[in-house]
Design a protein around this motif. Structure first.
Motif, PDB file in Angstrom:
ATOM      1  N   LYS A 236       0.832  -1.209   0.000  1.00 20.52           N
ATOM      2  CA  LYS A 236       0.000   0.000   0.000  1.00 20.52           C
ATOM      3  C   LYS A 236       0.865   1.258   0.000  1.00 20.52           C
ATOM      4  O   LYS A 236       0.468   2.299  -0.528  1.00 20.52           O
ATOM      5  CB  LYS A 236      -0.918   0.023   1.231  1.00 20.52           C
ATOM      6  CG  LYS A 236      -1.998  -1.040   1.226  1.00 20.52           C
ATOM      7  CD  LYS A 236      -2.838  -0.929   2.490  1.00 20.52           C
ATOM      8  CE  LYS A 236      -3.897  -2.019   2.580  1.00 20.52           C
ATOM      9  NZ  LYS A 236      -4.674  -1.932   3.846  1.00 20.52           N
ATOM     10  N   ILE A 237       2.048   1.157   0.596  1.00 21.69           N
ATOM     11  CA  ILE A 237       2.986   2.275   0.618  1.00 21.69           C
ATOM     12  C   ILE A 237       4.047   2.120  -0.462  1.00 21.69           C
ATOM     13  O   ILE A 237       4.387   3.075  -1.171  1.00 21.69           O
ATOM     14  CB  ILE A 237       3.670   2.388   1.999  1.00 21.69           C
ATOM     15  CG1 ILE A 237       2.615   2.653   3.093  1.00 21.69           C
ATOM     16  CG2 ILE A 237       4.723   3.482   1.999  1.00 21.69           C
ATOM     17  CD1 ILE A 237       1.892   3.960   2.958  1.00 21.69           C
ATOM     18  N   ALA A 238       4.580   0.908  -0.612  1.00 19.60           N
ATOM     19  CA  ALA A 238       5.696   0.671  -1.530  1.00 19.60           C
ATOM     20  C   ALA A 238       5.319   0.904  -2.984  1.00 19.60           C
ATOM     21  O   ALA A 238       6.136   1.400  -3.773  1.00 19.60           O
ATOM     22  CB  ALA A 238       6.236  -0.748  -1.344  1.00 19.60           C
ATOM     23  N   THR A 239       4.084   0.563  -3.376  1.00 15.49           N
ATOM     24  CA  THR A 239       3.688   0.708  -4.778  1.00 15.49           C
ATOM     25  C   THR A 239       3.630   2.164  -5.219  1.00 15.49           C
ATOM     26  O   THR A 239       4.261   2.536  -6.221  1.00 15.49           O
ATOM     27  CB  THR A 239       2.346   0.000  -5.036  1.00 15.49           C
ATOM     28  OG1 THR A 239       2.482  -1.387  -4.721  1.00 15.49           O
ATOM     29  CG2 THR A 239       1.944   0.141  -6.499  1.00 15.49           C
TER      30      THR A 239
ATOM     31  N   PHE B 183       2.183   1.159 -15.498  1.00 14.76           N
ATOM     32  CA  PHE B 183       1.050   0.251 -15.336  1.00 14.76           C
ATOM     33  C   PHE B 183       1.531  -1.177 -15.051  1.00 14.76           C
ATOM     34  O   PHE B 183       0.893  -1.917 -14.289  1.00 14.76           O
ATOM     35  CB  PHE B 183       0.158   0.272 -16.581  1.00 14.76           C
ATOM     36  CG  PHE B 183      -0.840   1.390 -16.589  1.00 14.76           C
ATOM     37  CD1 PHE B 183      -1.920   1.374 -15.717  1.00 14.76           C
ATOM     38  CD2 PHE B 183      -0.701   2.465 -17.458  1.00 14.76           C
ATOM     39  CE1 PHE B 183      -2.850   2.405 -15.716  1.00 14.76           C
ATOM     40  CE2 PHE B 183      -1.631   3.504 -17.459  1.00 14.76           C
ATOM     41  CZ  PHE B 183      -2.714   3.477 -16.587  1.00 14.76           C
ATOM     42  N   ALA B 184       2.644  -1.563 -15.652  1.00 16.93           N
ATOM     43  CA  ALA B 184       3.201  -2.899 -15.395  1.00 16.93           C
ATOM     44  C   ALA B 184       3.689  -3.010 -13.946  1.00 16.93           C
ATOM     45  O   ALA B 184       3.452  -4.025 -13.275  1.00 16.93           O
ATOM     46  CB  ALA B 184       4.349  -3.178 -16.364  1.00 16.93           C
ATOM     47  N   LEU B 185       4.363  -1.960 -13.462  1.00 14.80           N
ATOM     48  CA  LEU B 185       4.814  -1.947 -12.064  1.00 14.80           C
ATOM     49  C   LEU B 185       3.633  -2.023 -11.109  1.00 14.80           C
ATOM     50  O   LEU B 185       3.738  -2.618 -10.021  1.00 14.80           O
ATOM     51  CB  LEU B 185       5.619  -0.670 -11.784  1.00 14.80           C
ATOM     52  CG  LEU B 185       7.000  -0.569 -12.440  1.00 14.80           C
ATOM     53  CD1 LEU B 185       7.574   0.828 -12.252  1.00 14.80           C
ATOM     54  CD2 LEU B 185       7.952  -1.615 -11.854  1.00 14.80           C
TER      55      LEU B 185
ATOM     56  N   ALA C 182      -6.266  -5.371  -2.615  1.00 16.44           N
ATOM     57  CA  ALA C 182      -5.912  -5.182  -4.030  1.00 16.44           C
ATOM     58  C   ALA C 182      -6.480  -3.866  -4.558  1.00 16.44           C
ATOM     59  O   ALA C 182      -5.808  -3.144  -5.312  1.00 16.44           O
ATOM     60  CB  ALA C 182      -6.431  -6.353  -4.859  1.00 16.44           C
ATOM     61  N   ILE C 183      -7.705  -3.526  -4.151  1.00 20.46           N
ATOM     62  CA  ILE C 183      -8.307  -2.253  -4.564  1.00 20.46           C
ATOM     63  C   ILE C 183      -7.507  -1.077  -4.029  1.00 20.46           C
ATOM     64  O   ILE C 183      -7.248  -0.100  -4.736  1.00 20.46           O
ATOM     65  CB  ILE C 183      -9.768  -2.181  -4.074  1.00 20.46           C
ATOM     66  CG1 ILE C 183     -10.637  -3.157  -4.861  1.00 20.46           C
ATOM     67  CG2 ILE C 183     -10.324  -0.763  -4.203  1.00 20.46           C
ATOM     68  CD1 ILE C 183     -12.048  -3.281  -4.332  1.00 20.46           C
ATOM     69  N   LEU C 184      -7.068  -1.163  -2.770  1.00 19.15           N
ATOM     70  CA  LEU C 184      -6.308  -0.068  -2.165  1.00 19.15           C
ATOM     71  C   LEU C 184      -4.936   0.086  -2.816  1.00 19.15           C
ATOM     72  O   LEU C 184      -4.479   1.210  -3.057  1.00 19.15           O
ATOM     73  CB  LEU C 184      -6.161  -0.310  -0.667  1.00 19.15           C
ATOM     74  CG  LEU C 184      -7.466  -0.266   0.142  1.00 19.15           C
ATOM     75  CD1 LEU C 184      -7.221  -0.696   1.575  1.00 19.15           C
ATOM     76  CD2 LEU C 184      -8.082   1.121   0.105  1.00 19.15           C
ATOM     77  N   VAL C 185      -4.261  -1.026  -3.098  1.00 13.28           N
ATOM     78  CA  VAL C 185      -2.957  -0.968  -3.767  1.00 13.28           C
ATOM     79  C   VAL C 185      -3.112  -0.394  -5.175  1.00 13.28           C
ATOM     80  O   VAL C 185      -2.355   0.499  -5.596  1.00 13.28           O
ATOM     81  CB  VAL C 185      -2.308  -2.369  -3.825  1.00 13.28           C
ATOM     82  CG1 VAL C 185      -1.055  -2.348  -4.699  1.00 13.28           C
ATOM     83  CG2 VAL C 185      -1.963  -2.863  -2.423  1.00 13.28           C
ATOM     84  N   MET C 186      -4.103  -0.903  -5.907  1.00 10.83           N
ATOM     85  CA  MET C 186      -4.318  -0.443  -7.281  1.00 10.83           C
ATOM     86  C   MET C 186      -4.689   1.035  -7.318  1.00 10.83           C
ATOM     87  O   MET C 186      -4.160   1.804  -8.132  1.00 10.83           O
ATOM     88  CB  MET C 186      -5.417  -1.268  -7.941  1.00 10.83           C
ATOM     89  CG  MET C 186      -5.695  -0.859  -9.393  1.00 10.83           C
ATOM     90  SD  MET C 186      -6.987  -1.861 -10.163  1.00 10.83           S
ATOM     91  CE  MET C 186      -8.414  -1.326  -9.210  1.00 10.83           C
ATOM     92  N   SER C 187      -5.590   1.465  -6.434  1.00 15.88           N
ATOM     93  CA  SER C 187      -6.025   2.860  -6.453  1.00 15.88           C
ATOM     94  C   SER C 187      -4.881   3.808  -6.106  1.00 15.88           C
ATOM     95  O   SER C 187      -4.735   4.868  -6.725  1.00 15.88           O
ATOM     96  CB  SER C 187      -7.190   3.061  -5.480  1.00 15.88           C
ATOM     97  OG  SER C 187      -6.810   2.759  -4.144  1.00 15.88           O
ATOM     98  N   ALA C 188      -4.039   3.429  -5.133  1.00 21.57           N
ATOM     99  CA  ALA C 188      -2.894   4.281  -4.772  1.00 21.57           C
ATOM    100  C   ALA C 188      -1.966   4.463  -5.960  1.00 21.57           C
ATOM    101  O   ALA C 188      -1.472   5.568  -6.222  1.00 21.57           O
ATOM    102  CB  ALA C 188      -2.143   3.667  -3.589  1.00 21.57           C
TER     103      ALA C 188
END
Length: 384
Positions: free
Chosen positions: A122-125, A149-151, A168-174
């Motif tokens: 959630k932070i690293a991405t 987008f690949a990362l 997954a939603i939180l990681v993707m949205s961030a």
């Protein structure tokens, strides 16, 4: 001799650590923490040690905000690649050697304890994506966005496969917030919104056919299909799959304008609200404090988000602006998804309400995120 007498005192040496904090942001955080303690005492006073543990987790979050705020954004940027790499490795290790609970492989044993590596992403991405765009500032081309987008896709897909749709939603949205703030063309954004709106419309209109037991949905698992179908019509199984949504709506609606009163929520204390201290705590809050309390809660989140966006706009570097924007909008995602699922406009997923819901891991992630925002606030450029 003068060097001895002019030696700075302990306070003079510690003072820089306590200076530069953004007061409006601190007030917004304090407001949310106060409401969080109030609601947790009511919802969790008879739920073991939830209130005490929630208070402890808040103290940990405060400590993390203070400590992370001492790290300059330039130093934080240097951590992007190591944190992202470690996070991906841990996700792969979880997929291969992880511990399965309730059908989900989300935890990894490291000997003394178990960790949930997806929280790190959630932070690293967004950190990794902000670093990526900082290194290409002024030279951005379409291939750079494709690489971004690949990362983003790698951790999102690994987390979704566990399965953990909420995280997954939180990681993707961030990550998407970083890409958007980096300058993604509206020519690509608008078609995505149109396709999304068309898909939702088709889903609603086809509910009778596609929600039949013998119909299989591609990509989504059976329980995820059930969550969407339950959202579309929770009354089909009011004592089963639709119970959560129906009870949440009853609790919020019964609160009226001013609520039933502190610790007087019948739906809450008669155990009708499921997960009343975690995912569904907003239902308990709405029942006891009503519309007035919900507006006070939303006012605190709105103040935090607006202040975060102001900090992002004043940040001195592209990395700082992207990171501040992503952290701030992640709070919006937390609030929107949690309140949406509790009030019956979104499927039920495991997304907590920041500082209101119980959860130690989430509190740590929030503390680190706000610490990053505070660090950027301390170094933001001054407008003339």
């Amino acid at each position: 001799m003068n060097a001895v007498f002019n030696k700075p005192s302990l306070w003079q040496r510690l003072k820089p650590m306590f200076s530069g904090f953004d007061l409006p942001l601190l007030l917004a955080i304090g407001w949310m923490m106060g409401l969080g303690l109030l609601s947790m005492y009511s919802a969790g006073y008879d739920h073991g040690t939830r209130f005490v543990d929630h208070s402890r987790n808040m103290l940990i979050s405060i400590a993390l905000i203070f400590l992370v705020a001492q790290i300059p954004p330039q130093r934080i940027m240097q951590l992007a690649i190591p944190l992202y790499t470690v996070g991906i490795v841990l996700l792969l290790a979880t997929a291969l050697f992880g511990i399965t609970k309730k059908g989900a492989t989300r935890w990894l044993s490291i000997g003394v304890t178990q960790i949930q590596p997806s929280e790190l992403l959630k932070i690293a991405t967004p950190l990794m994506l902000a670093w990526w765009f900082q290194k290409r500032e002024g030279l951005l081309r379409l291939p750079d966005f494709i690489a971004a987008f690949a990362l983003l896709a790698i951790p999102t897909l690994l987390v979704a496969k566990q399965p953990d749709l909420g995280t997954a939603i939180l990681v993707m949205s961030a990550g998407l917030y970083v890409i958007f703030f980096a300058g993604l063309s509206w020519k690509l954004i608008i078609p995505a919104f149109v396709i999304g709106a068309a898909s939702i419309t088709t889903l609603v209109m086809s509910e009778e056919k596609i929600c039949q037991p013998d119909v299989e949905w591609p990509v989504l698992r059976e329980y995820q299909k059930n969550r969407v179908c339950t959202l579309l019509d929770p009354t089909k199984d009011p004592l089963g799959k639709g119970f959560h949504i129906i009870q949440g709506e009853i609790a919020i609606g019964s609160g009226g304008i001013t609520g039933k009163g502190f610790m007087k929520g019948t739906q809450t204390h008669l155990e009708f609200i499921p997960e009343r201290t975690t995912d569904f705590i907003f239902a308990a809050f709405g029942e006891e404090f009503g519309l007035a309390g919900a507006l006070a809660l939303l006012a605190g989140f709105t103040a935090l988000i607006l202040r975060g966006l102001m900090i992002a706009s004043d940040a001195p570097t592209l990395f700082s602006r992207l990171m501040a924007g992503a952290v701030t909008m992640s709070f919006f995602t937390y609030v929107f998804v949690n309140m949406g699922m509790v009030s019956g406009i979104l499927p039920v997923v495991g997304v907590p309400l920041p500082y209101i819901s119980y959860g130690g891991t989430a509190m740590v992630t929030l503390g680190i995120g706000l610490g990053l925002l505070m660090s950027i606030a301390k170094t933001r450029r001054v407008r003339y």
